[in-house]
Design a protein around this motif. Structure first.
Motif, mmCIF file in Angstrom:
data_model
loop_
_atom_site.group_PDB
_atom_site.id
_atom_site.type_symbol
_atom_site.label_atom_id
_atom_site.label_comp_id
_atom_site.label_asym_id
_atom_site.label_seq_id
_atom_site.Cartn_x
_atom_site.Cartn_y
_atom_site.Cartn_z
ATOM 1 N N ALA A 249 0.818 -1.225 0.000
ATOM 2 C CA ALA A 249 0.000 0.000 0.000
ATOM 3 C C ALA A 249 0.847 1.268 0.000
ATOM 4 O O ALA A 249 0.485 2.267 0.630
ATOM 5 C CB ALA A 249 -0.944 -0.010 1.195
ATOM 6 N N GLY A 250 1.984 1.215 -0.693
ATOM 7 C CA GLY A 250 2.834 2.394 -0.793
ATOM 8 C C GLY A 250 3.844 2.529 0.322
ATOM 9 O O GLY A 250 4.751 3.367 0.232
ATOM 10 N N PHE A 251 3.720 1.752 1.391
ATOM 11 C CA PHE A 251 4.707 1.746 2.466
ATOM 12 C C PHE A 251 5.881 0.862 2.050
ATOM 13 O O PHE A 251 5.686 -0.239 1.524
ATOM 14 C CB PHE A 251 4.114 1.194 3.764
ATOM 15 N N LEU A 252 7.093 1.325 2.301
ATOM 16 C CA LEU A 252 8.292 0.549 2.034
ATOM 17 C C LEU A 252 8.889 0.083 3.360
ATOM 18 O O LEU A 252 9.061 0.885 4.284
ATOM 19 C CB LEU A 252 9.317 1.380 1.266
ATOM 20 N N TYR A 253 9.207 -1.199 3.437
ATOM 21 C CA TYR A 253 9.799 -1.785 4.645
ATOM 22 C C TYR A 253 11.221 -2.221 4.299
ATOM 23 O O TYR A 253 11.442 -3.256 3.671
ATOM 24 C CB TYR A 253 8.940 -2.954 5.132
ATOM 25 N N THR A 254 12.166 -1.376 4.661
ATOM 26 C CA THR A 254 13.552 -1.576 4.248
ATOM 27 C C THR A 254 14.382 -2.124 5.408
ATOM 28 O O THR A 254 14.076 -1.892 6.584
ATOM 29 C CB THR A 254 14.184 -0.260 3.769
ATOM 30 N N ARG A 255 15.432 -2.864 5.041
ATOM 31 C CA ARG A 255 16.410 -3.343 6.021
ATOM 32 C C ARG A 255 17.803 -2.996 5.516
ATOM 33 O O ARG A 255 18.149 -3.305 4.372
ATOM 34 C CB ARG A 255 16.308 -4.863 6.205
ATOM 35 N N TYR A 256 18.569 -2.378 6.370
ATOM 36 C CA TYR A 256 19.964 -2.047 6.061
ATOM 37 C C TYR A 256 20.853 -2.639 7.153
ATOM 38 O O TYR A 256 20.524 -2.562 8.333
ATOM 39 C CB TYR A 256 20.183 -0.527 6.000
ATOM 40 N N ARG A 257 21.987 -3.224 6.737
ATOM 41 C CA ARG A 257 22.916 -3.808 7.693
ATOM 42 C C ARG A 257 24.256 -3.126 7.612
ATOM 43 O O ARG A 257 24.697 -2.672 6.539
ATOM 44 C CB ARG A 257 23.105 -5.314 7.422
ATOM 45 N N ARG A 258 24.937 -3.052 8.738
ATOM 46 C CA ARG A 258 26.296 -2.520 8.750
ATOM 47 C C ARG A 258 27.183 -3.516 8.006
ATOM 48 O O ARG A 258 27.165 -4.705 8.306
ATOM 49 C CB ARG A 258 26.774 -2.365 10.199
ATOM 50 N N PRO A 259 27.966 -3.061 7.017
ATOM 51 C CA PRO A 259 28.808 -3.991 6.240
ATOM 52 C C PRO A 259 29.787 -4.741 7.146
ATOM 53 O O PRO A 259 30.250 -4.222 8.138
ATOM 54 C CB PRO A 259 29.530 -3.090 5.254
#
Length: 259
Positions: A249-259
């Motif tokens: 519904a237009g919401f983005l659920y992002t995940r970012y990790r420390r390299p």
């Protein structure tokens, strides 16, 4: 919900993954599983508007959605402990984490308590220890502070039966020492829900391993803070690697990790 990133080399699996459909709690739990083999892992879960606001009117709920709350519940269901700042406890009216039947078997198999502990970081300990968060949790709430915290407030907390952990030489807790202190108590899968001041301090100290950021398709204007603040700044911007992106519904659920 559908997966936008990463793709999969299996065309059949890709077609299923990228289809907009309701994901089960087990599927979400698998998607957000903690990485194996890490001695301690601290992830943050935050929501932000398109114009960068971390909340509206002092609360994050106006930026949330039903799917965002499902992700919120899954992240709590996987964590040993939920780490929050005292201001967030006061603003959001924090209550004890509850046990959920959907995660009972998974938590039991992982050797976790039925519900995650709530860990409150505070320098001044200006908190009401008669609130359910402190007086009636399923899993005891922990209070983490520094060596220079007001002695009378430390005594008041301990008198109320709250375990106080000293992790640092200043008034507030040192994020790295907080991680170590919690890991020594068997709390290794950590989740912080902010607020922005606490998350800024954790990130500036290099103690954040992963950021789960929900981006709401809304703008709020005004002067609400970003998801990280607290008057600290990195000398050089820290890089994080994109792990995954889900959308509903237009919401983005992002995940970012420390390299």
């Amino acid at each position: 919900m559908r997966r936008l990133f990463p793709s999969t080399p299996d065309p059949a699996a890709a077609a299923e993954s990228f289809t907009d459909r309701e994901w089960s709690l087990d599927e979400l739990a698998d998607a957000y599983a903690y990485p194996p083999g890490e001695p301690v892992w601290l992830r943050a879960n935050m929501v932000a508007s398109l114009d960068g606001a971390a909340h509206h009117g002092g609360r994050s709920k106006p930026l949330s959605s039903e799917a965002d709350m499902r992700v919120f519940g899954v992240l709590r269901g996987l964590a040993d402990a939920v780490v929050v700042g005292a201001e967030t406890v006061r603003q959001e009216g924090y209550r004890p984490a509850r046990a959920r039947d959907a995660f009972a078997a998974r938590r039991a198999a992982a050797g976790q308590t039925p519900a995650p502990a709530v860990v409150v970081l505070s320098a001044g300990l200006d908190l009401d220890f008669t609130l359910p968060l402190f007086s009636a949790p399923l899993t005891p709430t922990l209070l983490v502070t520094g060596a220079l915290a007001p002695e009378e407030r430390v005594r008041a907390a301990r008198k109320a039966g709250v375990e106080v952990i000293v992790a640092g030489e200043a008034a507030g807790a040192d994020p790295a020492r907080m991680r170590t202190a919690l890991a020594e108590r068997g709390l290794t899968r950590l989740l912080t829900e902010g607020g922005p001041t606490l998350l800024g301090r954790i990130t500036a100290a290099g103690a954040l391993d992963e950021l789960c950021l929900s981006i709401a398709p809304r703008v709020v204007v005004g002067d609400a803070p970003r998801i990280m603040g607290g008057g600290v700044a990195l000398e050089t911007p820290a890089d994080f690697a994109l792990e995954s992106v889900l959308e509903e519904a237009g919401f983005l659920y992002t995940r970012y990790r420390r390299p």
